[in-house]
Every structure is written in C-alpha cells, then in structure tokens.
Design an enzyme around this catalytic site. Sequence first.
Site, mmCIF file in Angstrom:
data_model
loop_
_atom_site.group_PDB
_atom_site.id
_atom_site.type_symbol
_atom_site.label_atom_id
_atom_site.label_comp_id
_atom_site.label_asym_id
_atom_site.label_seq_id
_atom_site.Cartn_x
_atom_site.Cartn_y
_atom_site.Cartn_z
ATOM 1 N N THR A 113 30.525 38.039 41.760
ATOM 2 C CA THR A 113 30.113 38.145 40.498
ATOM 3 C C THR A 113 29.786 36.407 40.151
ATOM 4 O OG1 THR A 113 31.223 39.960 39.590
ATOM 5 C CG2 THR A 113 30.406 38.460 38.030
ATOM 6 N N ASP A 135 42.241 41.512 43.837
ATOM 7 C CA ASP A 135 42.655 40.797 45.076
ATOM 8 C C ASP A 135 43.257 39.518 44.917
ATOM 9 O OD1 ASP A 135 41.419 43.097 46.004
ATOM 10 O OD2 ASP A 135 39.573 41.989 46.381
#
Length: 366
Positions: A113, A135
């Site tokens: 993003t 993550d």
Amino acid sequence: MTQSIGILTSGGDTPGLNAAIRGVGKACHTHYGMRIIGFRDGFRGLMENRTMSLDGETLSGILTLGGTILGTSRDKPHKMPVNGKVLDMTETIVANYHANGLDCLVCLGGGGTVKNALRLQQAGLNVVTLPKTIDNDVALTDTTFGFDTALGIATDAIDRLHSTAHSHHRIIVVEIMGHRAGWLALGAGIAGGADVILIPEIPYDVDIVAEAIKARKRKGKPFSIVAVAEGALTKPEFEAQQEAAAKKKDKKTKDMVVEAELIYAERTLKLARQLELLTGLEARPTILGHLQRGGTPSAADRLLASRLGTAAADLIHNKQYGCMVAARGEATEPVALQAVAGQVKTVPPDHPWVATARGVGTSFGD
Ligand code: F6P
C-alpha cells in the site's frame, strides 16, 4: 476552508483496521471538522468511485470489530484488472480524487500500500498512510497494527497444540503466517514455547531439526512443536531464492518466485512428512491460515490503531502529506513514503528475540 479527506483500506485485512478508521474519522471529523469519505474495497473502490459516508454514526461502535467496514482488495492503481485486461488506472483515480474535492487520501495498508500511495503522490495527490499488517514487516515503524492480535491467536493455537502433541507423542508442525518475514512465527514460537522455530531469515537443515526432536525424545519428551513461518526455507531453497532475487528483472524468474510463494502449505506438509521419516515419531501439520487475521482486535492493537489514526488527523490538519505515520516508542512520527516504499522489515538473524529463543533451547534448524 473545510478540509476533505478520503480513506481506504488496502491489502489483506487486519484486526484493528476499524479502530484506525474510527481514529482517523473521529479526529478529522469531530475534532477538526473535516469532511470524510470512505472508499470501498481499497484502490478499486477509489477507481470505481464507490464511496461510503463516514459520519459520526458510522464511526460509532466499530472500535472492537474485526475486518474493515470499508472492505479491502489487493488491487494496485497502476495494474488493475478491468474487463479482462490489466490496466493502469492512475488517471481515473486522480480524476475521482479531484471530483470528490479531496485534500488528502488516507491509505491504511502494509508495504504494498505504501508503494501504491507513493505512486499516487507522484501523480500529484496528497497521501498519508498508516502501517497495518499481521506480518509486522513494514519498514521504519516500531510495529504495525494487527500484529499483536495475530500473535495472540497463533500463541493460543500453539498452547492448544501442545496438549494434543503431548498426549499422542507426536510432532506438530504448525504453519504461521508472515509472508516473507518471520516475526509472527518467532514471536508466537517464543510465547508458546515451540521447540523448533523456522523463519525465512534463518535457512534450516531438516536433519538438524530432526536431531533436535530426537534429542528431546532421548530426554523423555517424545513430542515436539515446530512453528514454521510461511516463508521458511531450507538452505538450498534459500540460496535458490537469493539467486532469483538477484535476477529480479528476469520475467521468467519472477514468475518462479510467485510460484514458490503459492506452495507454502505444500512445503509445510512435506516438512511434516520428512520429520516423521527422520525421527520415527508421528507428525501432523496444522495450517493456521486466515484464522490469524480474523476476529476482535487485541487491546494493544486498538490502542496502536487509535494512536496512529488520530496522529494522521493532526498531520493532515497541518497539511503534512506524503508520509506514513510510524509508531515510535510511545509517540508517532511521520516518515516520508519514499523512505518506506520497497523496503521490507525482516527479522535480523541477530535480533534479541532470536537470542531469547536460543537462550531457552529452541532450535532454528541451523
Ligand atoms: O500480509 C498478510 C498475509 O496474511 C500474509 O501473512 C499471508 O502470506 C497473506 O497475507 C495471505 O494473503 P491472502 O489473504 O490474499 O491469501
């Protein structure tokens, strides 16, 4: 003049996204009196101009909800599947941004993003991002929201797997998400007391893993938990990946890397089978998968998402754009998108968490 902002969530969903939407929304709308529009399903909704009103009513009662009320997608502005073709839709996105009279677009997402947000900034838009992912692999921020919740879920899973592994004298190989970073497997492995932790950053040797399990058996513990990160690789696999990364421009090699990522689960099943053969103990694989991304965000993630969301509103109010709001200790800090884009925060093999795990006798198979 009243500022107008758009907000979207992009990439894999993460617990805490709604808390962040609420944080940005309430601070922008209620505190600063800005106009706020939500775009559905990430950059696709911005391209298709599918909006959602984010007034006080909509922002109420969402703090504790998992997922994202806006919906998400992995679509990229410059490579979007449209009518069977993959097109660069940047111009349409820029046009929709202006048609909605926006002063800034807030993108809630991970590393991908940030790259997409930077492209939009380069196309002339004002953009701010917030780091979210289970993550924990976004560069230049202490942590990301979603990670703490997933850590709790994966740790709880390891706790539960322990009792069944113990009862049946089995090896349980539990696959933990994280894509190419080992933070989640390492954190949950330590917190859950896994006997072996395998992460992408430390290539392993299956014989060494088997030996660690056999050593436990000799000590009267004929069961073991192996926490394996999605991206964990054996030494030869690791070398092949390094080589592929070096030839990244080569299209065919790139396809091979994508192919390799599709087989996380296959590698986990193979590892369980190999350990069974090498140790003489029964082994069972457990793939935690999307369970790790679902449900109620933890208190720590709600707090972090709220801190980052309200800090984004302060930056927008001060017209400070083109940055990611990073978590820095108890505070937050704007970091230029250029500095974050394309970077992945992996686990340094000499990270203190690795030392902690080794200190309590955990094997990394190296
Ligand atoms: O990036 C978050 C993550 O959950 C990774 O840990 C995992 O590899 C990936 O997304 C799964 O993606 P998807 O939900 O598209 O299958």
